[in-house]
Design an enzyme around this catalytic site. Structure first.
Site, PDB file in Angstrom:
ATOM      1  N   GLY A 227       0.791  -1.224   0.000  1.00 46.28           N
ATOM      2  CA  GLY A 227       0.000   0.000   0.000  1.00 46.28           C
ATOM      3  C   GLY A 227       0.822   1.273   0.000  1.00 46.28           C
ATOM      4  O   GLY A 227       0.267   2.359   0.191  1.00 46.28           O
ATOM      5  N   GLY A 272       2.989  -3.284  -4.171  1.00 47.24           N
ATOM      6  CA  GLY A 272       2.611  -3.594  -5.546  1.00 47.24           C
ATOM      7  C   GLY A 272       2.744  -2.332  -6.382  1.00 47.24           C
ATOM      8  O   GLY A 272       3.656  -2.175  -7.195  1.00 47.24           O
ATOM      9  N   ARG A 273       1.844  -1.393  -6.094  1.00 44.26           N
ATOM     10  CA  ARG A 273       1.823  -0.136  -6.843  1.00 44.26           C
ATOM     11  C   ARG A 273       3.163   0.592  -6.772  1.00 44.26           C
ATOM     12  O   ARG A 273       3.618   1.147  -7.773  1.00 44.26           O
ATOM     13  CB  ARG A 273       0.686   0.712  -6.262  1.00 44.26           C
ATOM     14  CG  ARG A 273       0.851   2.174  -6.196  1.00 44.26           C
ATOM     15  CD  ARG A 273      -0.219   2.826  -5.307  1.00 44.26           C
ATOM     16  NE  ARG A 273      -1.255   1.918  -4.885  1.00 44.26           N
ATOM     17  CZ  ARG A 273      -2.425   1.803  -5.485  1.00 44.26           C
ATOM     18  NH1 ARG A 273      -2.722   2.573  -6.492  1.00 44.26           N
ATOM     19  NH2 ARG A 273      -3.300   0.940  -5.051  1.00 44.26           N
ATOM     20  N   CYS A 341     -19.575   1.313 -23.912  1.00 46.72           N
ATOM     21  CA  CYS A 341     -20.981   1.659 -23.749  1.00 46.72           C
ATOM     22  C   CYS A 341     -21.389   1.817 -22.296  1.00 46.72           C
ATOM     23  O   CYS A 341     -22.254   1.087 -21.812  1.00 46.72           O
ATOM     24  CB  CYS A 341     -21.832   0.598 -24.424  1.00 46.72           C
ATOM     25  SG  CYS A 341     -21.236   0.232 -26.064  1.00 46.72           S
ATOM     26  N   TYR A 370      -1.966  -1.985 -11.744  1.00 52.09           N
ATOM     27  CA  TYR A 370      -3.422  -2.069 -11.877  1.00 52.09           C
ATOM     28  C   TYR A 370      -3.903  -1.466 -13.193  1.00 52.09           C
ATOM     29  O   TYR A 370      -4.991  -0.916 -13.282  1.00 52.09           O
ATOM     30  CB  TYR A 370      -4.117  -1.431 -10.657  1.00 52.09           C
ATOM     31  CG  TYR A 370      -3.569  -1.993  -9.370  1.00 52.09           C
ATOM     32  CD1 TYR A 370      -3.837  -3.306  -9.013  1.00 52.09           C
ATOM     33  CD2 TYR A 370      -2.728  -1.243  -8.545  1.00 52.09           C
ATOM     34  CE1 TYR A 370      -3.294  -3.864  -7.860  1.00 52.09           C
ATOM     35  CE2 TYR A 370      -2.177  -1.779  -7.394  1.00 52.09           C
ATOM     36  CZ  TYR A 370      -2.461  -3.090  -7.062  1.00 52.09           C
ATOM     37  OH  TYR A 370      -1.914  -3.629  -5.928  1.00 52.09           O
TER      38      TYR A 370
HETATM   39  C1  LIG Z   1      -3.298  -5.300  -3.088  1.00 50.73           C
HETATM   40  C2  LIG Z   1      -2.484  -5.829  -1.989  1.00 50.73           C
HETATM   41  C3  LIG Z   1      -1.158  -5.446  -1.852  1.00 50.73           C
HETATM   42  C4  LIG Z   1      -0.496  -4.417  -2.728  1.00 50.73           C
HETATM   43  O1  LIG Z   1      -1.074  -3.147  -2.547  1.00 50.73           O
HETATM   44  P1  LIG Z   1      -0.358  -1.888  -3.237  1.00 50.73           P
HETATM   45  O2  LIG Z   1      -1.253  -0.733  -2.919  1.00 50.73           O
HETATM   46  O3  LIG Z   1      -0.300  -2.164  -4.674  1.00 50.73           O
HETATM   47  O4  LIG Z   1       0.990  -1.785  -2.631  1.00 50.73           O
HETATM   48  C5  LIG Z   1      -0.410  -6.052  -0.859  1.00 50.73           C
HETATM   49  N1  LIG Z   1      -0.954  -6.975  -0.035  1.00 50.73           N
HETATM   50  C6  LIG Z   1      -2.244  -7.362  -0.128  1.00 50.73           C
HETATM   51  C7  LIG Z   1      -2.761  -8.385   0.790  1.00 50.73           C
HETATM   52  C8  LIG Z   1      -3.053  -6.796  -1.092  1.00 50.73           C
HETATM   53  O5  LIG Z   1      -4.330  -7.164  -1.175  1.00 50.73           O
END
Ligand SMILES: *Cc1c(COP(=O)(O)O)cnc(C)c1O
Length: 414
Positions: A227, A272-273, A341, A370
């Site tokens: 996150g 992730g992000r 649409c 994403y």
């Molecule tokens: C989506 C998710 C992440 C990654 O979140 P980011 O905002 O992309 O860093 C990490 N752990 C879990 C369990 C998630 O669901």
């Protein structure tokens, strides 16, 4: 016009976005290898604790090439489905490199992970019971919901009573009862408070999760989730956070905890992000311009089947304009929309841009995470191709656009 964000980081490294579209088609996901590697390194060196491990959350972008680069950079992976296990193994990860954070999965999906020797975390007592029943004596992790949650949109807050995630801390006794009933070894606990949270919240979460960790004496790791924030408003001067204080604080908490616990646990995070967003620009083409009353519209080939975040979360993404000729004219407010649409099908609303024309190429920034991974075939539109600008500036096709015929192969006519 202000300097392009992409120029400030030399994103295209001498490649021209219009040429990329001419060669690979529109729309197109373009990734920059150097930027991706830099993000991996930033995370890898975030926390000065010997047992620190970064699991790249591959749901953000699971292109095989990007996953393989993250592995080269020393990252492990966080997977969220059996399909992602298959993808990560194909990219070169070993079972030990993977942590499966499962949410409401079937017994079959659980068995799949067990057969592949991938450790998984369950996030309800009900799933813990299922796991115990099918894998007595096995190793398991549990996801807790510590009541701490935060994020950029209510749909991405993943801690607290109003989310579907995790086992509430109050149920620690029930967790212990199930562990002993099925002779399970609890090897890890984890949580994930949400995406784009405030930094202080992360450390609150660390303290709270470590307090739960003290309840169990068989742990090998704790995992504090992902996150991490990225600046989506760079055109307005937004800067990245300095994450060093978070890393330092995390290390201090882990060292103090390990001393008390009597063992150095592995400390995992799951960005992730942060790893993938800023290495990606989605290129698309303006096919129509019009005015409805006072509102200007630019109609593009970037529908929500190509890029879903604005439609799904009202996410803001900066947009750049590329044109072979000169870009002139006083800026006007424009809504940039897709070709699908649904009236919720948009990329950006009320942006101040020079008057757009047919055949202008637009770059939607920070779409490496994403973006493709949330794309679909809605309206039978092909998912886009993906190209990688290598460190040396050359361009490599890392996923070709699918064909209309391929979109039919799994179906049967009457
Ligand atoms: C989506 C998710 C992440 C990654 O979140 P980011 O905002 O992309 O860093 C990490 N752990 C879990 C369990 C998630 O669901």
């Amino acid at each position: 016009m202000s300097e392009r964000v992409t120029n400030s980081v030399d994103f295209y490294q001498g490649n021209n976005p219009q040429d990329l579209i001419r060669q690979y088609g529109s729309p197109l996901y373009v990734y920059n290898e150097r930027v991706f590697r830099e993000k991996c390194k930033t995370m890898k060196t975030l926390c000065p604790y010997s047992g620190f491990r970064v699991n790249y959350a591959i749901k953000a972008n699971s292109n095989l090439t990007l996953m393989a680069i993250a592995l080269e950079e020393g990252l492990k992976a966080d997977v969220s489905s059996a399909g992602e296990i298959v993808a990560a193994l194909a990219a070169g990860y070993k079972a030990d490199d993977l942590f499966f954070i499962a949410n409401n999965i079937s017994e079959d999906e659980m068995k799949f992970a067990i057969d592949k020797n991938v450790i998984l975390s369950v996030d309800s007592l009900s799933q813990l019971e299922t796991y115990g029943r099918i894998n007595r004596g096995g190793k398991i992790a549990v996801r807790f919901n510590t009541g701490i949650g935060g994020g950029h949109h209510e749909k991405v807050v993943t801690g607290g009573d109003d989310t579907k995630f995790g086992i509430l801390t109050a149920y620690v006794p029930e967790v212990k009862a199930l562990l002993s009933k099925y002779e399970l070894q609890l090897v890890g606990i984890n949580h994930h408070i949400g995406s784009q949270f405030a930094q202080e919240l992360y450390i609150d979460g660390v303290v709270t999760l470590l307090n739960i960790a003290r309840e169990f004496d068989t742990l090998e790791f704790v995992d504090f989730g992902g996150g991490f924030y990225i600046p989506y408003h760079k055109q307005d001067g937004e800067k990245a956070f300095d994450l060093k204080p978070v890393g330092k604080s995390l290390a201090e908490h882990m060292q103090k905890f390990s001393a008390q616990y009597g063992k150095e646990l592995v400390c995992m995070i799951e960005p992730g992000r942060f790893i993938a967003a800023e290495c990606g620009v989605l290129l698309g083409t303006v096919h129509a311009v019009k005015k409805l009353g006072a509102v200007n519209y630019a109609g593009t080939d970037m529908g929500f089947s190509v890029f879903a975040r604005p439609t799904l979360y009202d996410s803001h993404h900066d947009v750049e304009v590329y044109r072979d000729g000169e870009i002139t004219g006083a800026e006007v407010l424009v809504n940039i929309v897709g070709n699908q649409c649904e009236s919720g099908d948009y990329i950006a609303n009320k942006r101040l841009l020079p008057p757009l024309k047919e055949r202008d190429v637009l770059g939607v920034l920070d779409t490496g995470a994403y973006g493709f991974s949330m794309s679909s075939q809605y309206n039978h539109r092909q998912r886009p191709a993906e190209v990688l600008i290598r460190v040396d500036g050359s361009v490599k096709l890392i996923r070709r656009r699918e064909t209309y015929e391929e979109m039919l192969v799994n179906m049967q006519g009457l």
